[in-house]
Design a protein around this motif. Structure first.
Motif, mmCIF file in Angstrom:
data_model
loop_
_atom_site.group_PDB
_atom_site.id
_atom_site.type_symbol
_atom_site.label_atom_id
_atom_site.label_comp_id
_atom_site.label_asym_id
_atom_site.label_seq_id
_atom_site.Cartn_x
_atom_site.Cartn_y
_atom_site.Cartn_z
ATOM 1 N N THR A 4 0.837 -1.778 0.185
ATOM 2 C CA THR A 4 0.182 0.129 -0.296
ATOM 3 C C THR A 4 0.566 0.884 0.231
ATOM 4 O O THR A 4 1.978 1.204 0.858
ATOM 5 C CB THR A 4 -0.685 0.078 1.342
ATOM 6 N N TYR A 5 0.833 1.741 -1.258
ATOM 7 C CA TYR A 5 1.819 3.223 -1.302
ATOM 8 C C TYR A 5 0.940 4.357 -0.379
ATOM 9 O O TYR A 5 -0.568 4.452 -0.588
ATOM 10 C CB TYR A 5 2.395 3.619 -2.107
ATOM 11 N N VAL A 6 1.526 4.869 0.491
ATOM 12 C CA VAL A 6 0.266 6.129 0.773
ATOM 13 C C VAL A 6 1.036 7.411 0.410
ATOM 14 O O VAL A 6 2.553 7.704 0.848
ATOM 15 C CB VAL A 6 1.040 6.378 2.584
ATOM 16 N N LEU A 7 0.723 8.079 -0.172
ATOM 17 C CA LEU A 7 1.431 9.389 -1.443
ATOM 18 C C LEU A 7 0.760 10.932 -0.336
ATOM 19 O O LEU A 7 -0.050 10.792 -0.275
ATOM 20 C CB LEU A 7 1.155 9.637 -2.061
ATOM 21 N N ILE A 8 1.814 11.165 0.495
ATOM 22 C CA ILE A 8 1.770 12.589 1.271
ATOM 23 C C ILE A 8 2.361 13.844 0.058
ATOM 24 O O ILE A 8 3.387 13.996 -0.444
ATOM 25 C CB ILE A 8 2.525 12.615 2.559
ATOM 26 N N PRO A 9 0.998 14.474 -0.403
ATOM 27 C CA PRO A 9 1.927 15.409 -1.033
ATOM 28 C C PRO A 9 2.478 16.869 -0.322
ATOM 29 O O PRO A 9 2.738 17.171 0.903
ATOM 30 C CB PRO A 9 0.654 15.874 -1.710
ATOM 31 N N PRO A 10 3.301 17.559 -1.649
ATOM 32 C CA PRO A 10 4.181 18.594 -1.007
ATOM 33 C C PRO A 10 2.997 19.554 -1.003
ATOM 34 O O PRO A 10 1.545 19.707 -0.903
ATOM 35 C CB PRO A 10 4.762 20.057 -2.960
ATOM 36 N N ALA A 11 3.737 20.999 -0.309
ATOM 37 C CA ALA A 11 2.844 22.305 -0.114
ATOM 38 C C ALA A 11 1.684 22.721 -1.246
ATOM 39 O O ALA A 11 2.172 22.666 -2.238
ATOM 40 C CB ALA A 11 3.055 23.062 0.775
ATOM 41 N N GLY A 12 0.277 22.855 -0.785
ATOM 42 C CA GLY A 12 -0.280 23.857 -1.709
ATOM 43 C C GLY A 12 -1.330 22.151 -2.795
ATOM 44 O O GLY A 12 -2.006 23.018 -3.623
ATOM 45 N N SER A 13 -0.997 21.542 -1.903
ATOM 46 C CA SER A 13 -1.061 20.673 -3.438
ATOM 47 C C SER A 13 -2.232 19.419 -2.485
ATOM 48 O O SER A 13 -2.606 19.652 -1.322
ATOM 49 C CB SER A 13 0.318 19.597 -3.777
ATOM 50 N N GLY A 14 -3.251 18.944 -3.198
ATOM 51 C CA GLY A 14 -3.929 17.530 -2.844
ATOM 52 C C GLY A 14 -3.820 16.041 -3.903
ATOM 53 O O GLY A 14 -2.809 16.088 -4.693
ATOM 54 N N PRO A 15 -5.106 15.343 -3.597
ATOM 55 C CA PRO A 15 -4.373 13.924 -4.146
ATOM 56 C C PRO A 15 -4.481 13.671 -5.835
ATOM 57 O O PRO A 15 -3.661 13.211 -6.105
ATOM 58 C CB PRO A 15 -6.050 13.305 -3.740
ATOM 59 N N TRP A 16 -4.780 15.479 -6.163
ATOM 60 C CA TRP A 16 -4.512 14.970 -7.929
ATOM 61 C C TRP A 16 -3.247 15.062 -8.635
ATOM 62 O O TRP A 16 -2.696 14.117 -8.900
ATOM 63 C CB TRP A 16 -5.506 16.308 -8.989
ATOM 64 N N TYR A 17 -1.980 16.211 -7.278
ATOM 65 C CA TYR A 17 -0.902 16.165 -8.055
ATOM 66 C C TYR A 17 -0.694 14.307 -8.146
ATOM 67 O O TYR A 17 0.127 14.357 -8.735
ATOM 68 C CB TYR A 17 0.358 16.812 -6.464
ATOM 69 N N TRP A 18 -0.808 13.323 -7.422
ATOM 70 C CA TRP A 18 -0.158 12.096 -7.593
ATOM 71 C C TRP A 18 -0.766 11.118 -8.675
ATOM 72 O O TRP A 18 -0.676 9.731 -8.593
ATOM 73 C CB TRP A 18 -0.802 11.332 -5.731
ATOM 74 N N HIS A 19 -2.221 11.769 -9.435
ATOM 75 C CA HIS A 19 -2.732 10.743 -10.393
ATOM 76 C C HIS A 19 -2.095 10.051 -11.167
ATOM 77 O O HIS A 19 -2.462 9.058 -11.317
ATOM 78 C CB HIS A 19 -3.899 11.702 -10.672
ATOM 79 N N LEU A 20 -0.962 10.452 -11.735
ATOM 80 C CA LEU A 20 -0.404 10.052 -12.867
ATOM 81 C C LEU A 20 0.449 9.191 -12.102
ATOM 82 O O LEU A 20 0.740 7.789 -12.884
ATOM 83 C CB LEU A 20 0.695 10.808 -13.931
ATOM 84 N N LEU A 21 1.220 9.191 -10.776
ATOM 85 C CA LEU A 21 1.594 8.213 -10.332
ATOM 86 C C LEU A 21 0.608 7.836 -9.548
ATOM 87 O O LEU A 21 1.216 5.899 -10.241
ATOM 88 C CB LEU A 21 3.076 8.279 -9.186
ATOM 89 N N ALA A 22 -0.208 7.509 -8.823
ATOM 90 C CA ALA A 22 -1.198 6.427 -8.871
ATOM 91 C C ALA A 22 -1.510 5.807 -10.118
ATOM 92 O O ALA A 22 -2.043 4.032 -9.706
ATOM 93 C CB ALA A 22 -2.180 7.210 -8.141
ATOM 94 N N ALA A 23 -1.817 5.611 -10.758
ATOM 95 C CA ALA A 23 -1.800 5.012 -11.816
ATOM 96 C C ALA A 23 -0.885 3.291 -12.186
ATOM 97 O O ALA A 23 -1.080 2.883 -12.187
ATOM 98 C CB ALA A 23 -2.022 5.543 -13.027
ATOM 99 N N GLN A 24 0.201 4.601 -11.634
ATOM 100 C CA GLN A 24 1.871 3.798 -12.506
ATOM 101 C C GLN A 24 1.426 3.144 -11.300
ATOM 102 O O GLN A 24 1.863 1.226 -11.669
ATOM 103 C CB GLN A 24 2.618 4.757 -13.148
ATOM 104 N N LEU A 25 1.445 3.241 -9.932
ATOM 105 C CA LEU A 25 1.325 1.868 -9.075
ATOM 106 C C LEU A 25 0.124 1.140 -9.018
ATOM 107 O O LEU A 25 0.860 -0.279 -8.631
ATOM 108 C CB LEU A 25 1.544 2.396 -7.658
ATOM 109 N N ARG A 26 -0.851 0.817 -9.154
ATOM 110 C CA ARG A 26 -1.803 0.528 -9.447
ATOM 111 C C ARG A 26 -1.880 -0.615 -10.302
ATOM 112 O O ARG A 26 -2.276 -1.649 -9.887
ATOM 113 C CB ARG A 26 -3.276 1.341 -9.701
ATOM 114 N N GLU A 27 -1.023 -0.374 -11.528
ATOM 115 C CA GLU A 27 -0.760 -0.846 -13.018
ATOM 116 C C GLU A 27 -0.206 -2.076 -12.357
ATOM 117 O O GLU A 27 0.069 -3.754 -13.465
ATOM 118 C CB GLU A 27 -0.572 -0.214 -13.752
ATOM 119 N N ARG A 28 0.618 -1.471 -11.092
ATOM 120 C CA ARG A 28 1.695 -2.318 -11.091
ATOM 121 C C ARG A 28 1.137 -3.567 -9.927
ATOM 122 O O ARG A 28 1.954 -4.389 -9.103
ATOM 123 C CB ARG A 28 3.426 -1.900 -10.470
#
Length: 236
Positions: free
Chosen positions: A3-27
């Motif tokens: 389970t990858y828990v992705l904590i974003p940079p300042a002033g960012s929300g979950p959208w920031y990770w959407h491309l990486l999240a897709a890659q990790l879920r694909e794996r």
């Protein structure tokens, strides 16, 4: 499966990770993209950690990835849950008792940025331009969407001392980006070495690497996970 828990940079929300999240879920992995209360003036670092712990729930086999200012939250989370690995991505590495607002002066960051601007020949306007400092690797469409998704960042979590007395008992790695113009890599190499006593991993890319190089970042995270946890990181 991790389970990858992705904590974003300042002033960012979950959208920031959407491309990486897709890659990790694909794996074959589960992914938690933490929604921090970054625009809430009543919320400090403890509330940030609360939000992450709630999002994790009862999940296990946790790999916590915390980017930039998120590095002040990631260790707080690992102090409260059983994580297998903490990866600090282009991080603001904290010290016990250090308010995040004092991090810039304590680390000599402004001098580093001035030296960088002189070396690169940037004007003062260019040095403060997100297109130059943050988004130089991204295509125009993605820059536009990132700008539209930006959130206000409250100053509240920068005010109080970092609440941990010692680093949590979790394997910790740092991953830096060679093309990072916001946190130049020479600066972060020294910071990671002096504050954590470890040699960081490195990859190509700028500061918003989860947007600029999501596939490569997923591969590097998986390689680190395999190295630390001794598990197979091949695609499922």
């Amino acid at each position: 499966m991790a389970t990858y828990v992705l904590i974003p940079p300042a002033g960012s929300g979950p959208w920031y990770w959407h491309l990486l999240a897709a890659q990790l879920r694909e794996r074959g992995h589960d992914v938690v993209t933490v929604d921090l209360p970054c625009d809430d003036d009543s919320a400090g670092l403890v509330e940030y950690a609360d939000a992450a712990v709630r999002a994790i729930g009862d999940r296990t086999e946790l790999v916590v990835v915390a980017q930039s200012f998120g590095a002040f939250t990631g260790p707080l989370v690992c102090d409260r849950v059983q994580a297998d690995l903490l990866v600090l991505l282009t991080p603001m590495v904290p010290l016990p008792g250090e308010p995040p607002g004092q991090w810039w002066g304590n680390t000599g960051y402004e001098q580093v940025r001035r030296a960088q601007a002189e070396r690169e020949g940037w004007s003062p306007e260019e040095s403060d331009d997100p297109r130059v400092i943050f988004f130089h690797e991204l295509p125009p469409r993605l820059i536009e969407e990132a700008a539209s998704r930006a959130r206000d960042q409250s100053g509240t979590p920068f005010e109080k001392p970092w609440p941990l007395d010692t680093w949590p008992n979790v394997p910790t790695r740092a991953l830096l980006c060679r093309g990072d113009r916001f946190f130049p890599i020479e600066f972060l190499r020294d910071l990671v070495s002096s504050r954590l006593g470890i040699t960081p991993d490195e990859m190509d890319g700028g500061h918003p690497v989860a947007l600029g190089r999501p596939q490569e970042l997923a591969e590097r995270l998986e390689a680190i996970r395999q190295d630390v946890c001794g598990v197979d990181s091949t695609r499922t």
